[in-house]
Motif scaffolding. Structure first.
Motif, PDB file in Angstrom:
ATOM      1  N   LEU A  21      -9.338   6.427  -8.465  1.00 48.94           N
ATOM      2  CA  LEU A  21     -10.096   6.430  -9.721  1.00 48.94           C
ATOM      3  C   LEU A  21     -11.142   7.541  -9.749  1.00 48.94           C
ATOM      4  N   SER A  22     -11.759   7.816  -8.600  1.00 45.59           N
ATOM      5  CA  SER A  22     -12.725   8.919  -8.529  1.00 45.59           C
ATOM      6  C   SER A  22     -12.038  10.248  -8.798  1.00 45.59           C
ATOM      7  N   ALA A  23     -10.840  10.416  -8.238  1.00 41.74           N
ATOM      8  CA  ALA A  23     -10.088  11.651  -8.468  1.00 41.74           C
ATOM      9  C   ALA A  23      -9.651  11.756  -9.927  1.00 41.74           C
ATOM     10  N   GLN A  24      -9.284  10.631 -10.527  1.00 42.24           N
ATOM     11  CA  GLN A  24      -8.789  10.637 -11.904  1.00 42.24           C
ATOM     12  C   GLN A  24      -9.898  10.830 -12.930  1.00 42.24           C
ATOM     13  N   PHE A  25     -11.041  10.147 -12.731  1.00 39.53           N
ATOM     14  CA  PHE A  25     -12.085  10.147 -13.755  1.00 39.53           C
ATOM     15  C   PHE A  25     -13.333  10.931 -13.376  1.00 39.53           C
ATOM     16  N   GLY A  26     -13.412  11.427 -12.145  1.00 38.52           N
ATOM     17  CA  GLY A  26     -14.503  12.303 -11.724  1.00 38.52           C
ATOM     18  C   GLY A  26     -15.888  11.698 -11.824  1.00 38.52           C
ATOM     19  N   GLU A  27     -16.803  12.476 -12.413  1.00 45.53           N
ATOM     20  CA  GLU A  27     -18.222  12.089 -12.484  1.00 45.53           C
ATOM     21  C   GLU A  27     -18.436  10.812 -13.285  1.00 45.53           C
ATOM     22  N   LYS A  28     -17.609  10.595 -14.284  1.00 42.29           N
ATOM     23  CA  LYS A  28     -17.744   9.378 -15.089  1.00 42.29           C
ATOM     24  C   LYS A  28     -17.571   8.143 -14.210  1.00 42.29           C
ATOM     25  N   SER A  59       0.824  -1.215   0.000  1.00 41.23           N
ATOM     26  CA  SER A  59       0.000   0.000   0.000  1.00 41.23           C
ATOM     27  C   SER A  59       0.854   1.259   0.000  1.00 41.23           C
ATOM     28  N   VAL A  60       1.870   1.293   0.850  1.00 35.93           N
ATOM     29  CA  VAL A  60       2.707   2.489   0.941  1.00 35.93           C
ATOM     30  C   VAL A  60       3.456   2.714  -0.372  1.00 35.93           C
ATOM     31  N   LEU A  61       4.069   1.662  -0.903  1.00 34.43           N
ATOM     32  CA  LEU A  61       4.866   1.818  -2.121  1.00 34.43           C
ATOM     33  C   LEU A  61       4.022   2.156  -3.345  1.00 34.43           C
ATOM     34  N   ALA A  62       2.719   1.859  -3.301  1.00 36.58           N
ATOM     35  CA  ALA A  62       1.829   2.179  -4.426  1.00 36.58           C
ATOM     36  C   ALA A  62       1.073   3.491  -4.216  1.00 36.58           C
ATOM     37  N   ALA A  63       1.193   4.084  -3.038  1.00 33.27           N
ATOM     38  CA  ALA A  63       0.459   5.317  -2.727  1.00 33.27           C
ATOM     39  C   ALA A  63       1.004   6.493  -3.532  1.00 33.27           C
ATOM     40  N   ASN A  64       0.107   7.368  -3.954  1.00 34.59           N
ATOM     41  CA  ASN A  64       0.517   8.528  -4.755  1.00 34.59           C
ATOM     42  C   ASN A  64       1.490   9.428  -3.992  1.00 34.59           C
ATOM     43  N   TRP A  65       1.251   9.637  -2.677  1.00 32.34           N
ATOM     44  CA  TRP A  65       2.144  10.514  -1.906  1.00 32.34           C
ATOM     45  C   TRP A  65       3.565   9.949  -1.864  1.00 32.34           C
ATOM     46  N   TRP A  66       3.690   8.615  -1.771  1.00 31.82           N
ATOM     47  CA  TRP A  66       5.016   7.990  -1.750  1.00 31.82           C
ATOM     48  C   TRP A  66       5.673   8.086  -3.132  1.00 31.82           C
ATOM     49  N   LYS A  67       4.874   7.891  -4.173  1.00 33.80           N
ATOM     50  CA  LYS A  67       5.423   7.994  -5.530  1.00 33.80           C
ATOM     51  C   LYS A  67       5.936   9.404  -5.798  1.00 33.80           C
ATOM     52  N   LEU A  96      -9.230  -8.922   3.827  1.00 36.80           N
ATOM     53  CA  LEU A  96      -9.279  -7.586   4.434  1.00 36.80           C
ATOM     54  C   LEU A  96      -8.428  -6.604   3.639  1.00 36.80           C
ATOM     55  N   TYR A  97      -7.228  -7.041   3.259  1.00 37.98           N
ATOM     56  CA  TYR A  97      -6.348  -6.166   2.503  1.00 37.98           C
ATOM     57  C   TYR A  97      -6.926  -5.840   1.125  1.00 37.98           C
ATOM     58  N   THR A  98      -7.533  -6.822   0.479  1.00 33.16           N
ATOM     59  CA  THR A  98      -8.100  -6.610  -0.853  1.00 33.16           C
ATOM     60  C   THR A  98      -9.254  -5.611  -0.794  1.00 33.16           C
ATOM     61  N   VAL A  99     -10.111  -5.745   0.200  1.00 34.38           N
ATOM     62  CA  VAL A  99     -11.219  -4.793   0.357  1.00 34.38           C
ATOM     63  C   VAL A  99     -10.669  -3.401   0.636  1.00 34.38           C
ATOM     64  N   TRP A 100      -9.691  -3.320   1.535  1.00 34.19           N
ATOM     65  CA  TRP A 100      -9.071  -2.033   1.851  1.00 34.19           C
ATOM     66  C   TRP A 100      -8.398  -1.445   0.611  1.00 34.19           C
ATOM     67  N   GLY A 101      -7.668  -2.284  -0.120  1.00 33.76           N
ATOM     68  CA  GLY A 101      -7.008  -1.828  -1.345  1.00 33.76           C
ATOM     69  C   GLY A 101      -7.994  -1.337  -2.392  1.00 33.76           C
ATOM     70  N   ALA A 102      -9.138  -2.022  -2.501  1.00 35.87           N
ATOM     71  CA  ALA A 102     -10.163  -1.602  -3.458  1.00 35.87           C
ATOM     72  C   ALA A 102     -10.736  -0.235  -3.065  1.00 35.87           C
ATOM     73  N   ILE A 103     -10.925  -0.024  -1.778  1.00 40.30           N
ATOM     74  CA  ILE A 103     -11.433   1.273  -1.304  1.00 40.30           C
ATOM     75  C   ILE A 103     -10.437   2.381  -1.624  1.00 40.30           C
ATOM     76  N   LEU A 104      -9.144   2.116  -1.390  1.00 39.25           N
ATOM     77  CA  LEU A 104      -8.115   3.112  -1.725  1.00 39.25           C
ATOM     78  C   LEU A 104      -8.064   3.361  -3.232  1.00 39.25           C
ATOM     79  N   GLU A 105      -8.174   2.297  -4.003  1.00 40.14           N
ATOM     80  CA  GLU A 105      -8.165   2.414  -5.467  1.00 40.14           C
ATOM     81  C   GLU A 105      -9.360   3.217  -5.956  1.00 40.14           C
ATOM     82  N   GLU A 106     -10.503   3.029  -5.293  1.00 36.42           N
ATOM     83  CA  GLU A 106     -11.710   3.779  -5.663  1.00 36.42           C
ATOM     84  C   GLU A 106     -11.476   5.286  -5.523  1.00 36.42           C
TER      85      GLU A 106
END
Length: 196
Positions: A174-181, A21-29, A161-171
């Protein structure tokens, strides 16, 4: 020793999830991009290698860990469970093939770069917003019911648990990237479990 080895397994899976999670996070990148400069183009590939090696190490530890069987599954149940297991492998294979070039970072070694990601609304994404995560869950739980050891149950619970948490973070990404769509897409397609 039995308990300690199983606690080690749990800790390894939790640490894997945290590092992933940390290594894939935008703030870490962004931090790594500032630190690495031009060498940042190798970050995704290095991250993928690190993730693959640590995943293999944990899986090897889990496979060779002595553990108690929770129940004995009849042969017909194991045979029946090959259907969701095979389905999971097909889903994961398709998704990995589809996104490997872009997400693994291997593209840094090629002149031709992958196109910038578009919002996928067709294929398996018509049924579930995160098909790779769905395939992962289907795979691990199918394997658990075929091989119902304590070690596999512990791994399944943590990975779920990690997959659900990861999906929530990914959401959020994706919401920030693609907005209303993406928000409209969320209303019509389930996140992890396709509707029957």
């Amino acid at each position: 020793m039995f308990l300690i080895n199983h606690i080690i397994l749990v800790v390894l899976w939790v640490l894997f999830g945290i590092f992933h999670s940390v290594l894939a996070a935008n703030w870490w990148k962004r931090f790594m991009e500032r630190r690495l400069g031009l060498r940042y183009k190798y970050y995704a590939f290095s991250y993928s290698v690190f993730a693959a090696v640590t995943l293999m190490a944990i899986l090897l530890y889990q496979v060779y860990l002595q553990s108690n069987l929770l129940y004995v599954a009849p042969a017909w149940v194991k045979l029946l469970l090959c259907l969701p297991l095979g389905t999971a492998l097909v889903i994961m294979g398709i998704m990995i093939k589809k996104y490997f070039f872009a997400l693994s970072g291997i593209s840094v070694f090629y002149k031709e770069q992958p196109p910038v990601g578009e919002l996928e609304l067709d294929g398996m994404n018509r049924y579930v917003r995160h098909p790779l995560y769905f395939g992962t869950l289907l795979l691990i739980w199918s394997l658990f019911f075929i091989y119902p050891f304590v070690k596999n149950l512990l791994a399944c619970l943590i990975i779920t648990l990690y997959t659900v948490w990861g999906a929530i973070l990914e959401e959020k990404k994706l919401s920030a990237q693609f907005g209303e769509k993406y928000k409209a897409y969320q209303k019509h397609v389930p996140m992890l479990l396709p509707r029957l």
